[in-house]
Design an enzyme around this catalytic site. Sequence first.
Site, PDB file in Angstrom:
ATOM      1  N   GLY A  24       0.824  -1.213   0.000  1.00 18.70           N
ATOM      2  CA  GLY A  24       0.000   0.000   0.000  1.00 18.70           C
ATOM      3  C   GLY A  24       0.851   1.253   0.000  1.00 18.70           C
ATOM      4  CB  ALA A  25       4.400   1.769  -0.796  1.00 21.87           C
ATOM      5  NE  ARG A  66      -4.184   5.503  -3.885  1.00 15.46           N
ATOM      6  CZ  ARG A  66      -5.323   5.100  -3.325  1.00 15.46           C
ATOM      7  NH1 ARG A  66      -6.017   5.939  -2.584  1.00 15.46           N
ATOM      8  NH2 ARG A  66      -5.764   3.873  -3.487  1.00 15.46           N
ATOM      9  CB  VAL A 111      -1.977  -7.235  -0.904  1.00 18.00           C
ATOM     10  CG1 VAL A 111      -0.819  -6.321  -1.284  1.00 18.00           C
ATOM     11  CG2 VAL A 111      -3.188  -6.440  -0.436  1.00 18.00           C
ATOM     12  CG  ASN A 150       0.145   0.936   4.816  1.00 17.20           C
ATOM     13  OD1 ASN A 150      -0.333   1.597   5.742  1.00 17.20           O
ATOM     14  ND2 ASN A 150       0.005   1.297   3.544  1.00 17.20           N
ATOM     15  CE1 TYR A 177      -9.843  -0.587   7.426  1.00 15.05           C
ATOM     16  CE2 TYR A 177     -10.695   0.479   9.401  1.00 15.05           C
ATOM     17  CZ  TYR A 177      -9.708   0.354   8.435  1.00 15.05           C
ATOM     18  OH  TYR A 177      -8.595   1.158   8.482  1.00 15.05           O
ATOM     19  CB  ALA A 230     -14.002  -8.569  11.608  1.00 14.84           C
ATOM     20  CE  LYS A 239      -6.986  -1.905   8.929  1.00 16.48           C
ATOM     21  NZ  LYS A 239      -5.764  -2.197   8.160  1.00 16.48           N
ATOM     22  CB  ILE A 242      -4.375   9.117   9.220  1.00 16.42           C
ATOM     23  CG1 ILE A 242      -4.024   8.344  10.514  1.00 16.42           C
ATOM     24  CG2 ILE A 242      -3.121   9.752   8.611  1.00 16.42           C
ATOM     25  CD1 ILE A 242      -3.478   9.158  11.654  1.00 16.42           C
TER      26      ILE A 242
HETATM   27  P1  NAP Z   1      -5.207   4.917   1.158  1.00 16.38           P
HETATM   28  O1  NAP Z   1      -4.776   6.326   1.103  1.00 16.38           O
HETATM   29  O2  NAP Z   1      -6.547   4.533   0.655  1.00 16.38           O
HETATM   30  O3  NAP Z   1      -4.080   4.019   0.427  1.00 16.38           O
HETATM   31  C1  NAP Z   1      -4.234   2.638   0.400  1.00 16.38           C
HETATM   32  C2  NAP Z   1      -3.050   1.997  -0.281  1.00 16.38           C
HETATM   33  O4  NAP Z   1      -3.282   0.576  -0.244  1.00 16.38           O
HETATM   34  C3  NAP Z   1      -2.917   2.389  -1.748  1.00 16.38           C
HETATM   35  O5  NAP Z   1      -1.563   2.522  -2.108  1.00 16.38           O
HETATM   36  C4  NAP Z   1      -3.541   1.202  -2.478  1.00 16.38           C
HETATM   37  O6  NAP Z   1      -2.988   0.922  -3.759  1.00 16.38           O
HETATM   38  C5  NAP Z   1      -3.176   0.065  -1.561  1.00 16.38           C
HETATM   39  N1  NAP Z   1      -4.085  -1.069  -1.768  1.00 16.38           N
HETATM   40  C6  NAP Z   1      -5.411  -1.143  -1.520  1.00 16.38           C
HETATM   41  N2  NAP Z   1      -5.886  -2.345  -1.901  1.00 16.38           N
HETATM   42  C7  NAP Z   1      -4.822  -3.031  -2.402  1.00 16.38           C
HETATM   43  C8  NAP Z   1      -4.671  -4.308  -2.961  1.00 16.38           C
HETATM   44  N3  NAP Z   1      -5.688  -5.155  -3.096  1.00 16.38           N
HETATM   45  N4  NAP Z   1      -3.445  -4.676  -3.403  1.00 16.38           N
HETATM   46  C9  NAP Z   1      -2.382  -3.839  -3.283  1.00 16.38           C
HETATM   47  N5  NAP Z   1      -2.466  -2.622  -2.746  1.00 16.38           N
HETATM   48  C10 NAP Z   1      -3.684  -2.226  -2.305  1.00 16.38           C
HETATM   49  O7  NAP Z   1      -5.178   4.358   2.668  1.00 16.38           O
HETATM   50  P2  NAP Z   1      -4.431   4.923   3.967  1.00 16.38           P
HETATM   51  O8  NAP Z   1      -5.364   5.830   4.663  1.00 16.38           O
HETATM   52  O9  NAP Z   1      -3.068   5.373   3.656  1.00 16.38           O
HETATM   53  O10 NAP Z   1      -4.393   3.585   4.854  1.00 16.38           O
HETATM   54  C11 NAP Z   1      -3.232   2.786   4.958  1.00 16.38           C
HETATM   55  C12 NAP Z   1      -3.482   1.748   6.056  1.00 16.38           C
HETATM   56  O11 NAP Z   1      -3.763   2.408   7.285  1.00 16.38           O
HETATM   57  C13 NAP Z   1      -4.686   0.848   5.785  1.00 16.38           C
HETATM   58  O12 NAP Z   1      -4.426  -0.462   6.218  1.00 16.38           O
HETATM   59  C14 NAP Z   1      -5.769   1.463   6.636  1.00 16.38           C
HETATM   60  O13 NAP Z   1      -6.748   0.519   6.985  1.00 16.38           O
HETATM   61  C15 NAP Z   1      -4.972   1.935   7.825  1.00 16.38           C
HETATM   62  N6  NAP Z   1      -5.608   2.996   8.589  1.00 16.38           N
HETATM   63  C16 NAP Z   1      -5.898   4.199   8.015  1.00 16.38           C
HETATM   64  C17 NAP Z   1      -6.502   5.182   8.777  1.00 16.38           C
HETATM   65  C18 NAP Z   1      -6.851   6.547   8.239  1.00 16.38           C
HETATM   66  O14 NAP Z   1      -7.480   7.323   8.969  1.00 16.38           O
HETATM   67  N7  NAP Z   1      -6.473   6.891   7.019  1.00 16.38           N
HETATM   68  C19 NAP Z   1      -6.844   4.922  10.110  1.00 16.38           C
HETATM   69  C20 NAP Z   1      -6.544   3.691  10.643  1.00 16.38           C
HETATM   70  C21 NAP Z   1      -5.916   2.734   9.879  1.00 16.38           C
HETATM   71  P3  NAP Z   1      -3.223   1.926  -5.020  1.00 16.38           P
HETATM   72  O15 NAP Z   1      -2.482   3.170  -4.688  1.00 16.38           O
HETATM   73  O16 NAP Z   1      -2.635   1.169  -6.157  1.00 16.38           O
HETATM   74  O17 NAP Z   1      -4.694   2.098  -5.117  1.00 16.38           O
END
Ligand code: NAP
Length: 248
Positions: free
Chosen positions: A14-15, A17, A65, A91, A156, A158, A160, A189
């Site tokens: 998930g690198a 974005r 993934v 991630n 989600y 479940a 996490k 975030i």
């Molecule tokens: P995001 O901005 O939506 O970015 C998600 C990243 O994951 C993207 O690079 C995406 O790839 C990649 N991804 C999604 N599905 C994928 C798949 N099937 N195969 C490969 N890559 C995949 O999310 P984020 O907010 O940075 O979140 C990152 C992590 O933190 C997640 O696990 C999320 O649950 C956790 N988190 C986030 C928050 C928050 O408030 N943002 C809070 C708690 C936990 P593409 O770029 O190619 O689409």
Amino acid sequence: MSLTYNNRVALVTGAGRGIGKAIAELLAKNGVTVICVSKSAESCGAVADGIVAAGGKAKALAVDVANGAAVKAACEQLLAEFGNIDILVNNAGITKDGLLFRMSEDDWNNVLSTNLTSCYHFTKLVGRPMTQKRWGRIINITSVVGLMGNPGQANYCAAKAGMIGFTKSIAKEFAARNITVNAVAPGFIKTDMTAGLPEEAGEKLMGVIPLKRLGEAADIAHMVAFLASEEAGYITGQVFTVDGGMVM
Ligand code: NAP
């Protein structure tokens, strides 16, 4: 305090974005070679290009993934190329929200396989050579809702919460091999994942965040970078909330 990384190799899922991008960039800034994995080649490619342009070392690989066979092929290719992956950051994640009675089985399965089952595949594949090398760092990005629950996010939450149980179990399995396994639980975030939140929900959130601001991806990256360092070698099986004080 300066942290030590000894030119290690990291794989960050998930690198492309958000939080994963910030983690990849910070590790690279510290001399770590970073393999950037995301679903689309464009997003991980742009991040890896940016790291290289800034003088760091990075490679991009588009992998779904949620697809176990694709993860296996990717890990085999990467291990052949790099010999070993020292730091694994699980991630990648998605949400597919809905109240339980309206939640389709597809939405349940997609969220579980992307957030949780992906950790099983990557950890198993990257973990084996790590155990042979007797050094490793595995960091799983869970969420505060995995600790608290959240209506409309049963799939989600479940996934996490599952990541937390997985983290604690693998920490015990891998400890004898000098591999630490920890989880980071972000609060709210600012990323694409949370961009669609209605304004009033954002205002309501402020009321429950003692530090009175939403988190930045960099807030999570700093915690991950510490856990990935040499200096964090006596910390394992823990969950670190980085949430402005929301969960106390
Ligand atoms: P995001 O901005 O939506 O970015 C998600 C990243 O994951 C993207 O690079 C995406 O790839 C990649 N991804 C999604 N599905 C994928 C798949 N099937 N195969 C490969 N890559 C995949 O999310 P984020 O907010 O940075 O979140 C990152 C992590 O933190 C997640 O696990 C999320 O649950 C956790 N988190 C986030 C928050 C928050 O408030 N943002 C809070 C708690 C936990 P593409 O770029 O190619 O689409």
